[in-house]
Design a protein around this motif. Structure first.
Motif, PDB file in Angstrom:
ATOM      1  N   GLY A  54       0.822  -1.055   0.052  1.00 25.39           N
ATOM      2  CA  GLY A  54       0.057  -0.048   0.141  1.00 25.39           C
ATOM      3  C   GLY A  54       0.965   1.316   0.013  1.00 25.39           C
ATOM      4  N   VAL A  55       0.321   2.455   0.049  1.00 19.31           N
ATOM      5  CA  VAL A  55       0.840   3.648   0.126  1.00 19.31           C
ATOM      6  C   VAL A  55       1.870   3.930   1.283  1.00 19.31           C
ATOM      7  CG1 VAL A  55       0.629   6.233   0.569  1.00 19.31           C
ATOM      8  CG2 VAL A  55      -1.156   4.746  -0.783  1.00 19.31           C
ATOM      9  N   SER A  56       1.625   3.412   2.576  1.00 15.63           N
ATOM     10  CA  SER A  56       2.704   3.580   3.483  1.00 15.63           C
ATOM     11  C   SER A  56       3.872   2.478   3.269  1.00 15.63           C
ATOM     12  CB  SER A  56       2.163   3.067   4.858  1.00 15.63           C
ATOM     13  OG  SER A  56       1.511   1.773   4.725  1.00 15.63           O
ATOM     14  N   LEU A  58       4.761   1.854   0.288  1.00 12.70           N
ATOM     15  CA  LEU A  58       5.638   2.492  -0.955  1.00 12.70           C
ATOM     16  C   LEU A  58       6.539   3.884  -0.160  1.00 12.70           C
ATOM     17  CD1 LEU A  58       6.575   2.926  -3.812  1.00 12.70           C
ATOM     18  CD2 LEU A  58       4.377   3.992  -4.194  1.00 12.70           C
ATOM     19  N   LYS A  59       6.084   4.602   0.733  1.00 13.40           N
ATOM     20  CA  LYS A  59       6.650   5.440   1.279  1.00 13.40           C
ATOM     21  C   LYS A  59       7.840   5.206   1.937  1.00 13.40           C
ATOM     22  CE  LYS A  59       3.563   8.639   3.556  1.00 13.40           C
ATOM     23  NZ  LYS A  59       2.441   8.986   4.044  1.00 13.40           N
ATOM     24  N   ARG A  80      -4.887   1.087  -9.499  1.00 12.41           N
ATOM     25  CA  ARG A  80      -4.828   1.212  -8.016  1.00 12.41           C
ATOM     26  C   ARG A  80      -3.141   1.656  -7.694  1.00 12.41           C
ATOM     27  NH1 ARG A  80      -5.921  -4.090  -4.790  1.00 12.41           N
ATOM     28  NH2 ARG A  80      -4.252  -3.804  -3.292  1.00 12.41           N
ATOM     29  N   MET A  81      -2.269   0.928  -8.562  1.00 12.53           N
ATOM     30  CA  MET A  81      -0.831   1.127  -8.240  1.00 12.53           C
ATOM     31  C   MET A  81      -0.377   2.675  -8.474  1.00 12.53           C
ATOM     32  SD  MET A  81       2.018  -0.253  -7.174  1.00 12.53           S
ATOM     33  CE  MET A  81       2.523   1.151  -6.268  1.00 12.53           C
ATOM     34  N   GLN A  84      -1.630   4.891  -5.822  1.00 11.80           N
ATOM     35  CA  GLN A  84      -0.868   4.746  -4.617  1.00 11.80           C
ATOM     36  C   GLN A  84       0.439   5.537  -4.798  1.00 11.80           C
ATOM     37  OE1 GLN A  84      -2.802   0.493  -3.168  1.00 11.80           O
ATOM     38  NE2 GLN A  84      -0.797   0.489  -3.535  1.00 11.80           N
ATOM     39  N   GLU A  87      -0.119   9.239  -4.282  1.00 15.56           N
ATOM     40  CA  GLU A  87      -0.450   9.605  -2.861  1.00 15.56           C
ATOM     41  C   GLU A  87       1.011   9.801  -2.117  1.00 15.56           C
ATOM     42  OE1 GLU A  87      -3.366   8.145  -0.276  1.00 15.56           O
ATOM     43  OE2 GLU A  87      -4.407   7.496  -1.907  1.00 15.56           O
ATOM     44  N   ALA A  88       1.912   8.696  -2.494  1.00 11.31           N
ATOM     45  CA  ALA A  88       3.299   8.351  -1.852  1.00 11.31           C
ATOM     46  C   ALA A  88       4.238   9.512  -2.194  1.00 11.31           C
ATOM     47  CB  ALA A  88       3.731   6.824  -2.186  1.00 11.31           C
TER      48      ALA A  88
END
Ligand code: NAP
Length: 247
Positions: A54-56, A58-59, A80-81, A84, A87-88
């Motif tokens: 998820g985003v977290s 990836l961050k 979706r990717m 994400q 956002e990241a």
């Protein structure tokens, strides 16, 4: 370690070409694959495989891997990717560029019905249709639920379960030729082509064959992706990458 690495979100031929070009120009590049293909064609440079979480996730990866630039070169339908990644990058300040080939558009002589989803594509098929289905593994069940529809489902990887008796799975990897696609459609008595608007030349031959044979096409339109600077040609992307990463 200087923050100068480029992360390419891949799973496409475009992504491989971008990685090959950046690696050839000496840029530190890492390509990321989702891990859905058992024997993927690998690009030059470092490769990592599997979701980030998820985003977290990836961050965290962007921080730990010292990524300065993320190039989203996922398939136009990997919504979706891309969301994400958007956002990241927004949250971490990592620069985001997208590479996306132009969509196909209907030409004179084409008979297209454009729909928004696999469910709408199934609903658009008349009773008794014999379909060449090239939408990948994800939405197969949606099509298999129509007992009155039969055909050929073509994909790179075999689906996890056997198809119902009215369907045959054809395991093939692009590129395809117009002659090959024409023969397939004629020999298998195809009445409809169902496909996603992926764009690009490697899989365009089926559209030319359908046009030649007068076969109607049910075209699933691309999903929306968040706004990001977007490139459709490798040369243009390379110029911008060199510009933003040069000291
Ligand atoms: P998706 O629905 O947008 O993403 C599903 C999940 O897969 C993401 O949340 C992410 O997991 C992981 N993922 C996707 N792309 C990734 C990548 N490049 N590197 C690492 N993790 C990735 O994606 P999809 O439509 O299933 O497509 C999966 C992959 O196949 C993509 O790389 C895409 O380029 C390629 N592909 C897709 C299609 C298509 O029609 N959808 C066609 C050809 C190739 P986490 O949340 O855990 O990070």
């Amino acid at each position: 370690m200087p923050r100068d690495r480029i992360l390419i979100l891949g799973g496409t031929r475009d992504a491989r070409e971008i990685a090959d070009a950046l690696a050839a120009s000496g840029r530190p590049v890492v390509s990321s694959l989702a891990g859905v293909t058992a024997q993927p064609l690998l690009p030059a440079g470092e490769v990592r495989i599997g979701g980030f979480g998820g985003v977290s996730g990836l961050k965290s990866y962007l921080e730990s891997a010292q990524i300065a630039l993320l190039i989203d070169a996922t398939h136009p339908f990997a919504a979706r990717m891309s969301a994400q990644a958007f956002e990241a990058c927004r949250d971490t300040g990592v620069l985001l560029l997208r590479f996306e080939r132009a969509p196909w558009s209907a030409q004179p002589g084409d008979d297209w019905t454009t729909v928004k989803s696999a469910a709408e594509a199934v609903a658009a098929l008349p009773p008794g249709a014999r379909v060449l289905l090239t939408t990948g593994r994800k939405d197969l069940d949606t099509f298999f639920q129509r007992a009155d529809v039969s055909g050929i489902a073509r994909m790179i990887e075999l689906p996890p379960a056997n198809p119902p008796g009215n369907w045959t799975v054809l395991r093939e990897r692009p590129p395809f030729t117009v002659a090959g696609e024409t023969t397939l459609m004629v020999e298998k008595a195809i009445t409809h082509l169902v496909t996603k608007n992926a764009g690009g030349s490697a899989t365009e031959a089926k559209l030319q064959a359908a046009r030649k044979l007068g076969i109607p096409v049910v075209m699933i339109a691309r999903p929306a992706k968040p706004e990001a600077p977007c490139f459709g040609a490798l040369d243009n992307l390379m110029v911008v990458v060199e510009g933003v990463l040069s000291p």
